[in-house]
Design a protein around this motif. Sequence first.
Motif, PDB file in Angstrom:
ATOM      1  N   ARG A   1      16.265  -9.462 -31.864  1.00 63.51           N
ATOM      2  CA  ARG A   1      15.220  -8.773 -32.632  1.00 63.51           C
ATOM      3  C   ARG A   1      15.056  -9.428 -34.007  1.00 63.51           C
TER       4      ARG A   1
ATOM      5  N   ARG B   1      13.444 -11.150 -26.153  1.00 62.26           N
ATOM      6  CA  ARG B   1      13.902  -9.846 -26.630  1.00 62.26           C
ATOM      7  C   ARG B   1      13.434  -8.728 -25.708  1.00 62.26           C
ATOM      8  N   GLU B   2      12.195  -8.783 -25.267  1.00 61.07           N
ATOM      9  CA  GLU B   2      11.665  -7.767 -24.345  1.00 61.07           C
ATOM     10  C   GLU B   2      12.461  -7.751 -23.041  1.00 61.07           C
TER      11      GLU B   2
ATOM     12  N   HIS C   1       9.856 -13.287 -28.610  1.00 60.93           N
ATOM     13  CA  HIS C   1       9.395 -11.945 -28.246  1.00 60.93           C
ATOM     14  C   HIS C   1       9.697 -11.650 -26.783  1.00 60.93           C
ATOM     15  N   VAL C   2       9.368 -12.574 -25.909  1.00 55.90           N
ATOM     16  CA  VAL C   2       9.596 -12.366 -24.477  1.00 55.90           C
ATOM     17  C   VAL C   2      11.092 -12.236 -24.193  1.00 55.90           C
TER      18      VAL C   2
ATOM     19  N   SER D   1       7.688 -18.028 -31.624  1.00 56.67           N
ATOM     20  CA  SER D   1       7.633 -16.570 -31.798  1.00 56.67           C
ATOM     21  C   SER D   1       7.383 -15.869 -30.472  1.00 56.67           C
ATOM     22  N   ALA D   2       6.481 -16.416 -29.693  1.00 55.04           N
ATOM     23  CA  ALA D   2       6.175 -15.816 -28.384  1.00 55.04           C
ATOM     24  C   ALA D   2       7.403 -15.854 -27.477  1.00 55.04           C
ATOM     25  N   ARG D   3       8.090 -16.983 -27.462  1.00 58.36           N
ATOM     26  CA  ARG D   3       9.301 -17.099 -26.644  1.00 58.36           C
ATOM     27  C   ARG D   3      10.351 -16.090 -27.100  1.00 58.36           C
TER      28      ARG D   3
ATOM     29  N   ILE E   1       8.020 -14.201 -36.363  1.00 61.17           N
ATOM     30  CA  ILE E   1       6.669 -13.641 -36.476  1.00 61.17           C
ATOM     31  C   ILE E   1       6.261 -13.552 -37.948  1.00 61.17           C
TER      32      ILE E   1
ATOM     33  N   GLU F   1      13.151 -12.692 -33.573  1.00 66.95           N
ATOM     34  CA  GLU F   1      11.736 -12.442 -33.300  1.00 66.95           C
ATOM     35  C   GLU F   1      10.991 -12.043 -34.573  1.00 66.95           C
ATOM     36  N   GLU F   2      11.531 -11.066 -35.288  1.00 68.24           N
ATOM     37  CA  GLU F   2      10.867 -10.595 -36.504  1.00 68.24           C
ATOM     38  C   GLU F   2      10.767 -11.686 -37.565  1.00 68.24           C
TER      39      GLU F   2
END
Length: 142
Positions: free
Chosen positions: A3, A48-49, A45-46, A41-43, A10, A6-7
Amino acid sequence: MLRFREEHLIGGVARRLKRGVDSGMNPGEVFSRVQDHVIASARAHVEREILEAFVDKVAATPEGPLHDVLNALCDLYALSTIEADRAWFLEHGRLTSTRSKAITREVGDLCRRLRPVAGDLVAAFAVPEALLRAPDLIGEQR
C-alpha cells in the motif's frame, strides 16, 4: 508495504502530471514523459489489490489443510512481490539489506514447503499442460 509503494508512486505521478500541465506543456506530452511512472503505479495498484483479495479469501477459508496451503501461497505472493521490487523498497527506506535477505530466504522456504502440493496446485488452477515449462519439476512424468 504494498500500500505504501502504491500510494507513493501514485502521488509521484500526480505531482509530475500537475507540474507539467501547470508549466504549460501539452497534456499528451506530459503524460508521455511520465508514462513509465504511470505503468509502475498501475502495477503496484494491481499487486496490492491481488494481495488484499488473497488475504480476504484466506481469512474466509475454514481452518484446515486448505487454509494452511492458501496461507502459505498468500505469504509467498506477498514476499515474492516485495522481493521482486526490493530495490525500490530499499531506496525508499522500507527495507533493510538484512530484511531483504531474510525475505529471499523465506521465499525459498515457502517454495520448499509448497513443493509437495505443487502438482495439486497446478491441477487446481487448471494450468494447461502446454503452458508447463518443466512438468517433471512438479513430480509428474508426462
